[in-house]
Design a protein around this motif. Structure first.
Motif, PDB file in Angstrom:
ATOM      1  N   LYS A 298      62.064  13.772  52.204  1.00  0.00           N
ATOM      2  CA  LYS A 298      61.121  13.604  51.098  1.00  0.00           C
ATOM      3  C   LYS A 298      60.507  14.935  50.659  1.00  0.00           C
ATOM      4  N   PRO A 299      59.874  15.708  51.574  1.00  0.00           N
ATOM      5  CA  PRO A 299      59.349  17.004  51.134  1.00  0.00           C
ATOM      6  C   PRO A 299      60.448  17.973  50.707  1.00  0.00           C
ATOM      7  N   MET A 300      61.614  17.903  51.355  1.00  0.00           N
ATOM      8  CA  MET A 300      62.719  18.775  50.969  1.00  0.00           C
ATOM      9  C   MET A 300      63.143  18.485  49.531  1.00  0.00           C
ATOM     10  N   TRP A 301      63.224  17.224  49.158  1.00  0.00           N
ATOM     11  CA  TRP A 301      63.665  16.868  47.815  1.00  0.00           C
ATOM     12  C   TRP A 301      62.650  17.289  46.762  1.00  0.00           C
ATOM     13  N   TRP A 302      61.355  17.168  47.082  1.00  0.00           N
ATOM     14  CA  TRP A 302      60.335  17.657  46.157  1.00  0.00           C
ATOM     15  C   TRP A 302      60.498  19.158  45.942  1.00  0.00           C
ATOM     16  N   GLY A 303      60.781  19.869  47.017  1.00  0.00           N
ATOM     17  CA  GLY A 303      61.003  21.301  46.905  1.00  0.00           C
ATOM     18  C   GLY A 303      62.231  21.639  46.075  1.00  0.00           C
TER      19      GLY A 303
ATOM     20  N   ALA B  12      65.865  22.169  57.981  1.00  0.00           N
ATOM     21  CA  ALA B  12      65.619  22.160  59.425  1.00  0.00           C
ATOM     22  C   ALA B  12      64.252  22.718  59.784  1.00  0.00           C
ATOM     23  N   THR B  13      63.648  23.506  58.897  1.00  0.00           N
ATOM     24  CA  THR B  13      62.336  24.090  59.190  1.00  0.00           C
ATOM     25  C   THR B  13      61.190  23.135  58.859  1.00  0.00           C
ATOM     26  N   ILE B  14      61.505  21.991  58.235  1.00  0.00           N
ATOM     27  CA  ILE B  14      60.477  21.012  57.846  1.00  0.00           C
ATOM     28  C   ILE B  14      60.322  19.975  58.952  1.00  0.00           C
ATOM     29  N   PRO B  15      59.093  19.643  59.361  1.00  0.00           N
ATOM     30  CA  PRO B  15      58.914  18.622  60.403  1.00  0.00           C
ATOM     31  C   PRO B  15      59.387  17.264  59.924  1.00  0.00           C
ATOM     32  N   SER B  16      59.799  16.413  60.871  1.00  0.00           N
ATOM     33  CA  SER B  16      60.319  15.097  60.500  1.00  0.00           C
ATOM     34  C   SER B  16      59.952  14.066  61.551  1.00  0.00           C
ATOM     35  N   THR B  17      59.528  12.902  61.078  1.00  0.00           N
ATOM     36  CA  THR B  17      59.270  11.747  61.935  1.00  0.00           C
ATOM     37  C   THR B  17      59.908  10.537  61.267  1.00  0.00           C
TER      38      THR B  17
ATOM     39  N   LEU C 200      66.578  30.145  68.635  1.00  0.00           N
ATOM     40  CA  LEU C 200      67.423  30.514  67.507  1.00  0.00           C
ATOM     41  C   LEU C 200      66.639  30.483  66.197  1.00  0.00           C
ATOM     42  N   PRO C 201      67.002  31.346  65.231  1.00  0.00           N
ATOM     43  CA  PRO C 201      66.175  31.513  64.022  1.00  0.00           C
ATOM     44  C   PRO C 201      66.063  30.285  63.138  1.00  0.00           C
ATOM     45  N   ILE C 202      67.040  29.382  63.149  1.00  0.00           N
ATOM     46  CA  ILE C 202      66.989  28.213  62.267  1.00  0.00           C
ATOM     47  C   ILE C 202      66.039  27.152  62.809  1.00  0.00           C
ATOM     48  N   THR C 203      66.040  26.932  64.104  1.00  0.00           N
ATOM     49  CA  THR C 203      65.316  25.796  64.689  1.00  0.00           C
ATOM     50  C   THR C 203      64.089  26.199  65.517  1.00  0.00           C
ATOM     51  N   ALA C 204      63.755  27.473  65.544  1.00  0.00           N
ATOM     52  CA  ALA C 204      62.635  27.915  66.385  1.00  0.00           C
ATOM     53  C   ALA C 204      61.298  27.374  65.898  1.00  0.00           C
ATOM     54  N   SER C 205      61.173  27.188  64.580  1.00  0.00           N
ATOM     55  CA  SER C 205      59.906  26.703  64.029  1.00  0.00           C
ATOM     56  C   SER C 205      60.174  25.606  63.001  1.00  0.00           C
ATOM     57  N   ARG C 206      59.446  24.485  63.132  1.00  0.00           N
ATOM     58  CA  ARG C 206      59.598  23.362  62.192  1.00  0.00           C
ATOM     59  C   ARG C 206      58.236  23.020  61.583  1.00  0.00           C
ATOM     60  N   LYS C 207      57.584  24.005  61.017  1.00  0.00           N
ATOM     61  CA  LYS C 207      56.245  23.802  60.469  1.00  0.00           C
ATOM     62  C   LYS C 207      56.191  24.001  58.957  1.00  0.00           C
ATOM     63  N   ALA C 208      57.349  23.999  58.300  1.00  0.00           N
ATOM     64  CA  ALA C 208      57.390  24.289  56.862  1.00  0.00           C
ATOM     65  C   ALA C 208      56.820  23.138  56.036  1.00  0.00           C
TER      66      ALA C 208
ATOM     67  N   LYS D  96      68.543  11.818  64.839  1.00  0.00           N
ATOM     68  CA  LYS D  96      69.262  13.085  64.960  1.00  0.00           C
ATOM     69  C   LYS D  96      69.152  13.858  63.657  1.00  0.00           C
ATOM     70  N   ARG D  97      69.053  15.193  63.772  1.00  0.00           N
ATOM     71  CA  ARG D  97      68.989  16.054  62.597  1.00  0.00           C
ATOM     72  C   ARG D  97      70.182  17.003  62.602  1.00  0.00           C
ATOM     73  N   PHE D  98      70.845  17.113  61.461  1.00  0.00           N
ATOM     74  CA  PHE D  98      71.929  18.074  61.319  1.00  0.00           C
ATOM     75  C   PHE D  98      71.339  19.342  60.712  1.00  0.00           C
ATOM     76  N   ASP D  99      70.927  20.238  61.596  1.00  0.00           N
ATOM     77  CA  ASP D  99      70.165  21.412  61.182  1.00  0.00           C
ATOM     78  C   ASP D  99      71.025  22.498  60.549  1.00  0.00           C
TER      79      ASP D  99
END
Length: 444
Positions: free
Chosen positions: A260-265, A248-253, A24-32, A93-96
């Motif tokens: 954190k990166p989402m908020w900077w963006g 959802a496209t940003i990797p997370s551990t 699916l287009p939202i979760t296919a890639s998480r490398k942002a 869990k991630r709510f994508d």
């Protein structure tokens, strides 16, 4: 022994849900990266709405108009922070998707049907408005280049050109693959906002209005215009409907969560949004007063080459904006076709579903190309809920802040403001559409 074999088989058995998410287009890639978040958010926000802000000021007046934009900027930045925080509110869990967070907060069935229809209305409404904006901007480019040939050309033809472009771009497989288009669109948004501001200042220095009032001269007209102005401003803050999908496209551990990166963006995006919105709104109204058009670039006619360039930048930008808002729609359509209609994931499904959607938005845009009325109507109807008060309601339910604490007060202020806009603004927008439709001929 048999139990061990069954357990081993269960572990190796493919998970259909996981396999579907990997397509699916939202979760296919998480490398942002965090800067992907920045330009995706700029592309989502600084779109057609910024061009209508001077018109909104002409309906509200100087002080109410500017204060409304300031309040909306602060409220939506706060509610967007809440959404970023809630993306991973459950450990592991991630709510994508916006609807997935709704299901967690309000319950599986109720939450889905509270959030999904409103989010989809935002996405589809935005794409319809972008169809109109793209067609009008391209029409204006050609009209300025050669007025003798293109001045009487039908707007429908240019919307169809915009349609043809998206029939191709809609086949971009996933959100992360859209980064190049989105980056170009974000640059264009900042560029044409700057051009509109500078050109308005030049224009205002020569022929600035002697006084500033509101558009209507009757009490009833002023009331309905102010409602439409509220909706226009609400439309300008529509990025929340796609925020979780961007995250959802940003990797997370556990060590490096995506928030954190989402908020900077988001912070970088909102700094650009502040420049674009306030510069265009204030300079446009300052230059033209209550006579400003519902699209500031229509009011700016000279120098012709510069306004043509600005309109072309708008055209490029809304190409990207359309795709950013379309991705969650593609995701919903394709997931439902696979799950409920048992379609096979693949290129054929994408071509059919996405072509149908793009054609639908073009058809509606051709039928009702009333830019100002559309902004006010849709801005109040659903944009205020997804950006202003649904995130705050979720926050109150999940986090349960103490009564009279900062987050409790801020959430309730956002909810009250959003509900007022949601109730009143569509009335003004509908009136604007009705007034515009009196002089309109279908497919003209």
């Amino acid at each position: 022994m048999a139990n061990n074999e069954n357990a081993a088989a269960a572990e190796t058995r493919p998970d259909p849900e996981k396999d579907l998410n990997s397509w699916l287009p939202i979760t296919a890639s998480r490398k942002a990266k965090w800067w992907y978040s920045a330009f995706h958010n700029v592309t989502a926000m600084v779109g057609a709405g910024v061009l209508g802000l001077p018109f909104a000021l002409s309906q509200l007046g100087w002080i109410p108009g500017v204060l409304t934009i300031v309040a909306s900027w602060l409220i939506t930045l706060y509610s967007l922070w809440q959404m970023v925080e809630m993306h991973e509110i459950v450990p592991g869990k991630r709510f994508d998707r916006y609807s997935e967070l709704g299901e967690h907060v309000f319950g599986p069935k109720l939450g889905y049907w509270i959030v999904m229809p409103q989010q989809m209305m935002v996405q589809v409404a935005s794409d319809i408005v972008y169809m109109v904006t793209g067609g009008k901007s391209l029409h204006k480019v050609f009209e300025l280049i050669d007025p003798s040939v293109f001045e009487g050309a039908r707007l429908t033809y240019f919307i169809l050109i915009f349609l043809a472009i998206h029939l191709v771009l809609s086949q971009i497989p996933n959100f992360n693959s859209l980064k190049g288009v989105s980056f170009l669109a974000a640059i264009m948004s900042a560029s044409y906002s700057t051009l509109a501001c500078l050109t308005s200042i030049i224009k205002g220095n020569k022929h600035r209005p002697s006084s500033y009032g509101v558009r209507s001269h009757t009490t009833v007209g002023q009331f309905f215009d102010s409602l439409n102005g509220l909706g226009t401003i609400a439309f300008a803050f529509a990025g929340h409907s796609v925020a979780l999908e961007i995250q959802a496209t940003i990797p997370s551990t556990p060590e490096k969560p995506s928030k954190k990166p989402m908020w900077w963006g988001v912070l970088a995006a909102y700094a650009i949004v502040a420049w674009c919105y306030f510069s265009v709104a204030i300079s446009g109204y300052w230059a033209f007063g209550q006579f400003v058009e519902d699209d500031i670039l229509i009011s700016l006619r000279k120098p012709a080459w510069l306004i043509a360039l600005a309109n072309f930048m708008v055209f490029i930008h809304v190409v990207g904006s359309y795709q950013v808002f379309a991705m969650p729609v593609f995701d919903l359509i394709e997931s439902n076709m696979v799950k409920h209609l048992h379609c096979t994931p693949g290129r054929t499904l994408r071509i059919f579903s996405r072509t149908t959607y793009v054609a639908f938005t073009a058809f509606v845009g051709i039928c009702i190309p009333f830019f100002g009325g559309l902004l006010g109507f849709f801005g109040g109807l659903v944009f205020s809920s997804t950006s202003y008060f649904i995130p705050c309601i979720m926050w109150l339910i999940v986090k349960k802040p103490k009564r009279w604490s900062f987050h409790w007060i801020a959430s309730w202020i956002s909810i009250i403001v959003g509900v007022v806009i949601a109730i009143l603004a569509p009335i003004g927008g509908m009136r604007q559409i009705i007034l515009s439709s009196k002089s309109y001929k279908m497919f003209s």
